[in-house]
Enzyme design. Structure first.
Site, mmCIF file in Angstrom:
data_model
loop_
_atom_site.group_PDB
_atom_site.id
_atom_site.type_symbol
_atom_site.label_atom_id
_atom_site.label_comp_id
_atom_site.label_asym_id
_atom_site.label_seq_id
_atom_site.Cartn_x
_atom_site.Cartn_y
_atom_site.Cartn_z
ATOM 1 N N THR A 117 0.902 -0.818 -0.072
ATOM 2 C CA THR A 117 -0.187 0.459 -0.110
ATOM 3 C C THR A 117 0.938 1.462 0.038
ATOM 4 O O THR A 117 1.738 0.989 0.394
ATOM 5 C CB THR A 117 -0.875 -0.103 1.516
ATOM 6 O OG1 THR A 117 -1.391 2.079 1.261
ATOM 7 C CG2 THR A 117 -0.176 -0.433 2.832
ATOM 8 N N TYR A 141 -2.234 -2.474 10.566
ATOM 9 C CA TYR A 141 -2.231 -2.173 9.838
ATOM 10 C C TYR A 141 -1.111 -2.023 8.064
ATOM 11 O O TYR A 141 -0.686 -2.980 7.639
ATOM 12 C CB TYR A 141 -3.383 -2.167 8.393
ATOM 13 C CG TYR A 141 -4.411 -2.018 6.849
ATOM 14 C CD1 TYR A 141 -3.542 -3.668 6.462
ATOM 15 C CD2 TYR A 141 -3.599 -0.778 6.634
ATOM 16 C CE1 TYR A 141 -4.105 -3.824 5.253
ATOM 17 C CE2 TYR A 141 -3.341 -1.389 5.216
ATOM 18 C CZ TYR A 141 -4.107 -2.109 4.634
ATOM 19 O OH TYR A 141 -4.091 -2.889 3.176
HETATM 20 N N1 LIG Z 1 -9.052 -2.222 -1.384
HETATM 21 C C1 LIG Z 1 -7.469 -0.474 -0.846
HETATM 22 O O1 LIG Z 1 -7.617 -0.018 -0.522
HETATM 23 C C2 LIG Z 1 -6.296 -1.212 -0.825
HETATM 24 C C3 LIG Z 1 -5.320 -0.708 -0.734
HETATM 25 C C4 LIG Z 1 -3.822 -0.541 -0.880
HETATM 26 C C5 LIG Z 1 -3.671 -2.304 -0.823
HETATM 27 N N2 LIG Z 1 -4.353 -3.004 -0.965
HETATM 28 C C6 LIG Z 1 -4.574 -4.384 -0.847
HETATM 29 O O2 LIG Z 1 -5.005 -4.950 -1.374
HETATM 30 C C7 LIG Z 1 -4.953 -6.557 -1.403
HETATM 31 C C8 LIG Z 1 -6.402 -6.990 -1.452
HETATM 32 O O3 LIG Z 1 -7.346 -5.852 -0.607
HETATM 33 P P1 LIG Z 1 -9.180 -5.476 -1.424
HETATM 34 O O4 LIG Z 1 -9.558 -4.290 -1.002
HETATM 35 O O5 LIG Z 1 -9.909 -6.550 -2.632
HETATM 36 O O6 LIG Z 1 -9.275 -6.689 -0.072
HETATM 37 P P2 LIG Z 1 -10.434 -7.985 0.525
HETATM 38 O O7 LIG Z 1 -11.131 -7.639 2.606
HETATM 39 O O8 LIG Z 1 -11.462 -7.436 -0.748
HETATM 40 O O9 LIG Z 1 -9.488 -9.116 0.506
HETATM 41 C C9 LIG Z 1 -8.833 -9.754 0.856
HETATM 42 C C10 LIG Z 1 -9.200 -11.159 0.364
HETATM 43 O O10 LIG Z 1 -8.131 -11.986 1.203
HETATM 44 C C11 LIG Z 1 -8.919 -12.934 2.128
HETATM 45 N N3 LIG Z 1 -8.544 -13.599 2.955
HETATM 46 C C12 LIG Z 1 -7.916 -12.836 4.163
HETATM 47 N N4 LIG Z 1 -6.990 -13.730 5.141
HETATM 48 C C13 LIG Z 1 -7.063 -14.901 4.670
HETATM 49 C C14 LIG Z 1 -6.036 -15.789 4.839
HETATM 50 N N5 LIG Z 1 -5.500 -15.818 6.117
HETATM 51 N N6 LIG Z 1 -6.304 -16.410 4.560
HETATM 52 C C15 LIG Z 1 -6.500 -17.050 2.570
HETATM 53 N N7 LIG Z 1 -7.207 -15.919 2.326
HETATM 54 C C16 LIG Z 1 -7.519 -15.092 3.365
HETATM 55 C C17 LIG Z 1 -10.174 -12.758 2.516
HETATM 56 O O11 LIG Z 1 -11.280 -13.624 2.672
HETATM 57 C C18 LIG Z 1 -10.783 -11.473 0.969
HETATM 58 O O12 LIG Z 1 -11.344 -12.748 0.261
HETATM 59 C C19 LIG Z 1 -4.926 -6.312 0.685
HETATM 60 O O13 LIG Z 1 -3.898 -7.226 0.551
HETATM 61 C C20 LIG Z 1 -4.846 -5.204 1.419
HETATM 62 O O14 LIG Z 1 -3.879 -5.436 1.836
HETATM 63 C C21 LIG Z 1 -6.220 -2.472 -0.449
#
Ligand SMILES: NC(=O)c1ccc[n+]([C@@H]2O[C@H](COP(=O)([O-])OP(=O)(O)OC[C@H]3O[C@@H](n4cnc5c(N)ncnc54)[C@H](O)[C@@H]3O)[C@@H](O)[C@H]2O)c1
Length: 334
Positions: A117, A141
């Site tokens: 991020t 986080y």
């Molecule tokens: N959404 C944002 O604004 C943003 C910004 C920067 C980085 N990110 C990163 O992008 C990635 C995806 O984010 P997102 O917004 O799609 O979130 P999300 O919560 O929709 O997706 C995360 C997924 O990971 C799964 N998960 C969590 N822990 C797990 C585990 N131990 N084993 C297997 N599955 C597991 C969850 O069930 C979920 O489907 C994350 O790593 C997040 O940190 C997101």
């Protein structure tokens, strides 16, 4: 190519899986459904389970020995929750990723594309950040993300593991077919809140923080259409080896943003333009922990991945609003 997508039932993961398919690749989803909805998997190859389940990882690779790379998106992602539940965040994000990296290495699956991020960056007076700029994670986080980056760095230096670390700016919008999108229940995403104010569903939109050192006093962000973000992952797996060869290192960092700083007031104007209605605004002091913000220098992504954003801010807003209308019919909740 076959690509293992951890977190592939999530918001960004499900859309990345579709982008992989559209480019002719096959995603293999590994997700525990901790937060991702089951229906986001569709009919893709799916393993329901934890990233730290080594036996499951062995089974996945046994059944798909041709997996080319892993896109590691699975994580807990809610910043305020990470303040309340640090144990769960460090365990799930850091400790479990460590187990997964080690097992992938043992299985010879050494290419990892990691979702990090841009909220890690130290604030800069000019707001534009490059991958070389200092980081200063300010929440549990963000610290888990930094630790996962550092683990990848150290393992890439010491072992055959190789890593492309993607630092996302602010994804908005949904899948172009509106099949999946942002799914968290108590969404505090800014575009839907602004649209609700425009449509009279809430009294007003409150700008928190109007005395920041930006051109109009409000916070600055870099909004990127999630479909553009998804397509960057396709390029990252396709160009994995050539990108690392070009930098001459076993790992590298790449910013994924539009490369434009947009202030809260500018975003308000854009949402008004898309909705066609004025948004009543209130102003309030910044909330604790509110960051002034940053935007991407996205040159490295263009250079190494041949990628840049294709969608405008207005298109990303339109997509977010269209998903807002559709979301209940997909998820069963507002
Ligand atoms: N959404 C944002 O604004 C943003 C910004 C920067 C980085 N990110 C990163 O992008 C990635 C995806 O984010 P997102 O917004 O799609 O979130 P999300 O919560 O929709 O997706 C995360 C997924 O990971 C799964 N998960 C969590 N822990 C797990 C585990 N131990 N084993 C297997 N599955 C597991 C969850 O069930 C979920 O489907 C994350 O790593 C997040 O940190 C997101």
């Amino acid at each position: 190519m076959k690509v293992l997508v951890t977190g592939g039932a999530g918001y960004i993961g499900s859309i990345t899986a579709k982008a992989l398919e559209q480019a002719g690749h096959t995603p293999v989803i590994l997700d525990s459904l901790l937060s991702g909805p089951r229906q986001y998997v569709g009919d893709r190859i799916f393993y329901e389970g934890d990233i730290a389940d080594r036996a499951l990882l062995r089974q996945v690779v046994e059944q798909h020995p041709d997996i080319h790379s892993t896109i590691h998106m699975a994580a807990r992602i809610v910043v305020p929750e990470s303040v309340e539940k640090p144990y769960e965040y460090y365990r799930d994000n850091v400790a479990k990723s460590l187990e997964m990296y080690d097992e992938l290495l043992a299985l010879g699956k050494t290419r990892v594309v990691f979702s990090s991020t841009a909220s890690l960056y130290e604030l800069k007076p000019e707001f534009e950040v490059t991958e070389e700029d200092p980081v200063n994670p300010t929440s549990p986080y963000a610290r888990t993300k930094r630790m996962m980056e550092q683990i990848l760095e150290d393992m890439a230096v010491a072992t055959d593991l190789r890593a492309i670390i993607l630092r996302y700016f602010n994804p908005i919008g949904a899948d172009p077919d509106l099949e999946t999108g942002y799914h968290l229940k108590d969404a505090t995403h800014v575009v839907p809140l602004m649209a609700q104010a425009a449509l009279g569903l809430r009294d007003s939109f409150t700008i928190t923080g109007t005395e920041h050192p930006t051109r109009d006093g409000t916070g600055i962000r870099d909004y990127i259409h999630v479909w553009d973000l998804a397509k960057a992952h396709v390029r990252a797996v396709e160009e994995f080896d050539s990108a690392l060869a070009a930098v001459g290192a076993p790992y590298t960092y790449i910013n994924l943003g539009a490369g434009d700083g947009v202030t809260v007031r500018e975003l308000l104007t854009a949402v008004e333009r898309v909705v066609g209605k004025p948004i009543p605004v209130e102003e309030a002091p910044p909330r604790p922990g509110d960051a002034v913000g940053a935007f991407a220098n996205a040159d490295k992504a263009a250079e190494l991945l041949g990628w840049q954003t294709e969608h405008t801010l207005d298109e990303a807003i339109e997509s977010a609003l269209a998903w807002g209308e559709k979301r209940k019919s997909v998820l069963g909740y507002e």
